[in-house]
Design a protein around this motif. Structure first.
Motif, mmCIF file in Angstrom:
data_model
loop_
_atom_site.group_PDB
_atom_site.id
_atom_site.type_symbol
_atom_site.label_atom_id
_atom_site.label_comp_id
_atom_site.label_asym_id
_atom_site.label_seq_id
_atom_site.Cartn_x
_atom_site.Cartn_y
_atom_site.Cartn_z
ATOM 1 N N ILE A 99 3.787 47.691 -44.787
ATOM 2 C CA ILE A 99 3.203 47.884 -43.446
ATOM 3 C C ILE A 99 4.149 47.360 -42.366
ATOM 4 O O ILE A 99 4.695 46.259 -42.487
ATOM 5 C CB ILE A 99 1.828 47.170 -43.347
ATOM 6 C CG1 ILE A 99 0.857 47.739 -44.391
ATOM 7 C CG2 ILE A 99 1.234 47.333 -41.938
ATOM 8 C CD1 ILE A 99 -0.432 46.952 -44.520
ATOM 9 N N ASP A 100 4.308 48.172 -41.320
ATOM 10 C CA ASP A 100 5.100 47.768 -40.151
ATOM 11 C C ASP A 100 4.130 47.223 -39.104
ATOM 12 O O ASP A 100 3.123 47.861 -38.807
ATOM 13 C CB ASP A 100 5.827 49.017 -39.611
ATOM 14 C CG ASP A 100 6.689 48.719 -38.408
ATOM 15 O OD1 ASP A 100 6.878 47.529 -38.089
ATOM 16 O OD2 ASP A 100 7.172 49.680 -37.782
ATOM 17 N N HIS A 101 4.427 46.046 -38.558
ATOM 18 C CA HIS A 101 3.502 45.435 -37.584
ATOM 19 C C HIS A 101 4.005 45.519 -36.136
ATOM 20 O O HIS A 101 3.466 44.848 -35.248
ATOM 21 C CB HIS A 101 3.194 43.987 -37.989
ATOM 22 C CG HIS A 101 2.581 43.903 -39.360
ATOM 23 N ND1 HIS A 101 1.327 44.380 -39.642
ATOM 24 C CD2 HIS A 101 3.075 43.432 -40.527
ATOM 25 C CE1 HIS A 101 1.070 44.194 -40.935
ATOM 26 N NE2 HIS A 101 2.116 43.635 -41.492
ATOM 27 N N PHE A 102 5.034 46.284 -35.902
ATOM 28 C CA PHE A 102 5.565 46.604 -34.555
ATOM 29 C C PHE A 102 6.123 45.418 -33.779
ATOM 30 O O PHE A 102 6.244 45.502 -32.564
ATOM 31 C CB PHE A 102 4.488 47.269 -33.681
ATOM 32 C CG PHE A 102 3.893 48.496 -34.298
ATOM 33 C CD1 PHE A 102 4.691 49.554 -34.669
ATOM 34 C CD2 PHE A 102 2.526 48.583 -34.504
ATOM 35 C CE1 PHE A 102 4.148 50.684 -35.240
ATOM 36 C CE2 PHE A 102 1.969 49.707 -35.073
ATOM 37 C CZ PHE A 102 2.781 50.765 -35.447
ATOM 38 N N ASN A 148 -3.930 36.893 -32.500
ATOM 39 C CA ASN A 148 -2.594 37.375 -32.851
ATOM 40 C C ASN A 148 -2.717 38.608 -33.727
ATOM 41 O O ASN A 148 -2.416 38.563 -34.917
ATOM 42 C CB ASN A 148 -1.813 36.297 -33.607
ATOM 43 C CG ASN A 148 -1.474 35.132 -32.727
ATOM 44 O OD1 ASN A 148 -0.846 35.279 -31.685
ATOM 45 N ND2 ASN A 148 -1.913 33.957 -33.144
ATOM 46 N N PRO A 149 -3.152 39.730 -33.157
ATOM 47 C CA PRO A 149 -3.430 40.891 -34.012
ATOM 48 C C PRO A 149 -2.215 41.415 -34.778
ATOM 49 O O PRO A 149 -2.360 41.986 -35.841
ATOM 50 C CB PRO A 149 -3.974 41.936 -33.041
ATOM 51 C CG PRO A 149 -3.540 41.493 -31.699
ATOM 52 C CD PRO A 149 -3.452 40.007 -31.750
ATOM 53 N N ASN A 150 -1.010 41.228 -34.252
ATOM 54 C CA ASN A 150 0.175 41.790 -34.913
ATOM 55 C C ASN A 150 0.987 40.779 -35.717
ATOM 56 O O ASN A 150 2.020 41.112 -36.261
ATOM 57 C CB ASN A 150 1.073 42.480 -33.891
ATOM 58 C CG ASN A 150 0.437 43.748 -33.366
ATOM 59 O OD1 ASN A 150 -0.274 43.702 -32.369
ATOM 60 N ND2 ASN A 150 0.632 44.853 -34.036
ATOM 61 N N THR A 151 0.507 39.523 -35.765
ATOM 62 C CA THR A 151 1.196 38.528 -36.594
ATOM 63 C C THR A 151 0.545 38.512 -37.970
ATOM 64 O O THR A 151 -0.666 38.300 -38.075
ATOM 65 C CB THR A 151 1.102 37.124 -35.944
ATOM 66 O OG1 THR A 151 1.591 37.219 -34.620
ATOM 67 C CG2 THR A 151 1.910 36.106 -36.725
ATOM 68 N N ILE A 195 -6.135 43.178 -48.312
ATOM 69 C CA ILE A 195 -6.300 43.537 -46.896
ATOM 70 C C ILE A 195 -4.986 43.414 -46.118
ATOM 71 O O ILE A 195 -4.107 42.639 -46.509
ATOM 72 C CB ILE A 195 -7.412 42.680 -46.229
ATOM 73 C CG1 ILE A 195 -7.093 41.182 -46.328
ATOM 74 C CG2 ILE A 195 -8.768 42.981 -46.860
ATOM 75 C CD1 ILE A 195 -8.093 40.273 -45.642
ATOM 76 N N SER A 196 -4.897 44.156 -45.039
ATOM 77 C CA SER A 196 -3.699 44.100 -44.194
ATOM 78 C C SER A 196 -3.649 42.754 -43.464
ATOM 79 O O SER A 196 -4.638 42.338 -42.868
ATOM 80 C CB SER A 196 -3.724 45.240 -43.182
ATOM 81 O OG SER A 196 -2.585 45.162 -42.352
ATOM 82 N N ALA A 197 -2.497 42.091 -43.513
ATOM 83 C CA ALA A 197 -2.360 40.768 -42.910
ATOM 84 C C ALA A 197 -2.320 40.805 -41.381
ATOM 85 O O ALA A 197 -2.454 39.775 -40.723
ATOM 86 C CB ALA A 197 -1.108 40.087 -43.444
ATOM 87 N N ALA A 198 -2.160 42.019 -40.812
ATOM 88 C CA ALA A 198 -2.132 42.174 -39.346
ATOM 89 C C ALA A 198 -2.325 43.639 -38.991
ATOM 90 O O ALA A 198 -2.273 44.502 -39.857
ATOM 91 C CB ALA A 198 -0.798 41.680 -38.793
ATOM 92 N N ASP A 199 -2.535 43.912 -37.697
ATOM 93 C CA ASP A 199 -2.572 45.299 -37.212
ATOM 94 C C ASP A 199 -1.212 45.937 -37.514
ATOM 95 O O ASP A 199 -0.198 45.237 -37.506
ATOM 96 C CB ASP A 199 -2.748 45.331 -35.682
ATOM 97 C CG ASP A 199 -4.185 45.089 -35.253
ATOM 98 O OD1 ASP A 199 -5.015 44.767 -36.118
ATOM 99 O OD2 ASP A 199 -4.458 45.224 -34.050
ATOM 100 N N GLY A 200 -1.185 47.223 -37.741
ATOM 101 C CA GLY A 200 0.101 47.869 -37.973
ATOM 102 C C GLY A 200 -0.026 49.310 -38.394
ATOM 103 O O GLY A 200 -1.077 49.933 -38.204
ATOM 104 N N GLU A 201 1.068 49.804 -38.981
ATOM 105 C CA GLU A 201 1.102 51.190 -39.441
ATOM 106 C C GLU A 201 1.752 51.222 -40.826
ATOM 107 O O GLU A 201 2.729 50.519 -41.069
ATOM 108 C CB GLU A 201 1.938 52.016 -38.458
ATOM 109 C CG GLU A 201 1.818 53.505 -38.680
ATOM 110 C CD GLU A 201 2.701 54.289 -37.720
ATOM 111 O OE1 GLU A 201 2.401 54.317 -36.515
ATOM 112 O OE2 GLU A 201 3.697 54.863 -38.183
ATOM 113 N N VAL A 202 1.168 52.043 -41.716
ATOM 114 C CA VAL A 202 1.696 52.120 -43.079
ATOM 115 C C VAL A 202 3.082 52.771 -43.042
ATOM 116 O O VAL A 202 3.245 53.895 -42.581
ATOM 117 C CB VAL A 202 0.752 52.925 -44.002
ATOM 118 C CG1 VAL A 202 1.328 53.004 -45.414
ATOM 119 C CG2 VAL A 202 -0.641 52.305 -44.032
ATOM 120 N N LEU A 203 4.058 52.015 -43.513
ATOM 121 C CA LEU A 203 5.450 52.474 -43.503
ATOM 122 C C LEU A 203 5.741 53.263 -44.775
ATOM 123 O O LEU A 203 6.463 54.252 -44.754
ATOM 124 C CB LEU A 203 6.360 51.247 -43.431
ATOM 125 C CG LEU A 203 7.752 51.400 -42.900
ATOM 126 C CD1 LEU A 203 7.714 51.823 -41.443
ATOM 127 C CD2 LEU A 203 8.488 50.067 -43.018
#
Ligand SMILES: [Zn+2]
Length: 215
Positions: free
Chosen positions: A146-149, A87-90, A124-132
């Motif tokens: 962080i936005d996880h899309f 679950n890369p984005n969760t 650490i980042s809790a999931a894949d995403g982009e810095v908002l």
């Protein structure tokens, strides 16, 4: 006679056009087949290399146990890779790479979970995403959002130092900051929020807390 020649001319043009089309079809078929073959060749080449590697590794060791060790290592690695991409984005990864203790839970007055942890612990980042957003304010101190899309966003507050910039792409587990005691905070801790469509939810319902407890 002229009429006959004209018919002959038209017929021959027609025939050559038909053959040209057939030829073109054949050419396209061959190209397609060629591509399939080259793709397959690459796969076979990779497979051969893997088999060779396995053979070399086993021929160096006379014991059968070593082969078992090797196979176990490979399957372990494959399992680990699968796990990290499940679950890369969760945002279900505990956002701390170090020791922590939950010091404050989620409530209507506190829309987050606080992790008491030493200043300078890797966050650490809790999931894949982009810095908002990366900013500083008097309440939250240094903050990263962080936005996880996938409607999820996470917020990390009271940070000592941040390592990321707005718009940066992040991988799950990537270090984004060091924990601290900035802003309105009485002891070093990470204030961590999870939002779904901008609404705060209890992070403890999403985080896989047991897997990381006691690191
Ligand atoms: Zn808090």
């Amino acid at each position: 006679m002229k009429k006959f020649l004209l018919i002959l001319l038209i017929t021959s043009i027609g025939i050559s056009f038909y053959f040209y089309q057939q030829n073109n079809k054949l050419r396209l078929m061959l190209i397609e087949r060629g591509e399939k073959i080259s793709g397959n060749d690459k796969y076979v080449e990779m497979l051969t290399k893997k088999i060779e590697l396995l053979r070399n590794a086993t021929s160096k060791s006379s014991k059968e146990e070593n082969l078992e060790d090797l196979l176990e290592k490979i399957s372990f690695k494959e399992k680990a890779e699968k796990k990290s991409y499940a679950n890369p984005n969760t945002p279900d990864l505990i956002p701390i790479n170090g020791k922590y203790k939950i010091s404050q839970k989620f409530s209507s007055k506190h829309p987050a979970v606080d992790f008491a942890t030493q200043t300078g612990t890797k966050i650490i980042s809790a999931a894949d995403g982009e810095v908002l957003s990366v900013y500083e304010d008097k309440h939250y101190g240094n903050v990263v959002i962080i936005d996880h899309f996938n409607d999820y966003a996470t917020l990390y507050a009271h940070l000592q130092k941040t390592f990321v910039e707005m718009g940066e792409t992040l991988k799950k587990g990537q270090t984004i900051a060091l924990s601290g005691n900035t802003g309105n905070s009485t002891a070093p801790h990470l204030h961590f929020e999870i939002m779904i469509n901008g609404e705060n939810v209890d992070p403890l319902n999403i985080l896989k807390i047991n897997a990381h407890e006691g690191i």
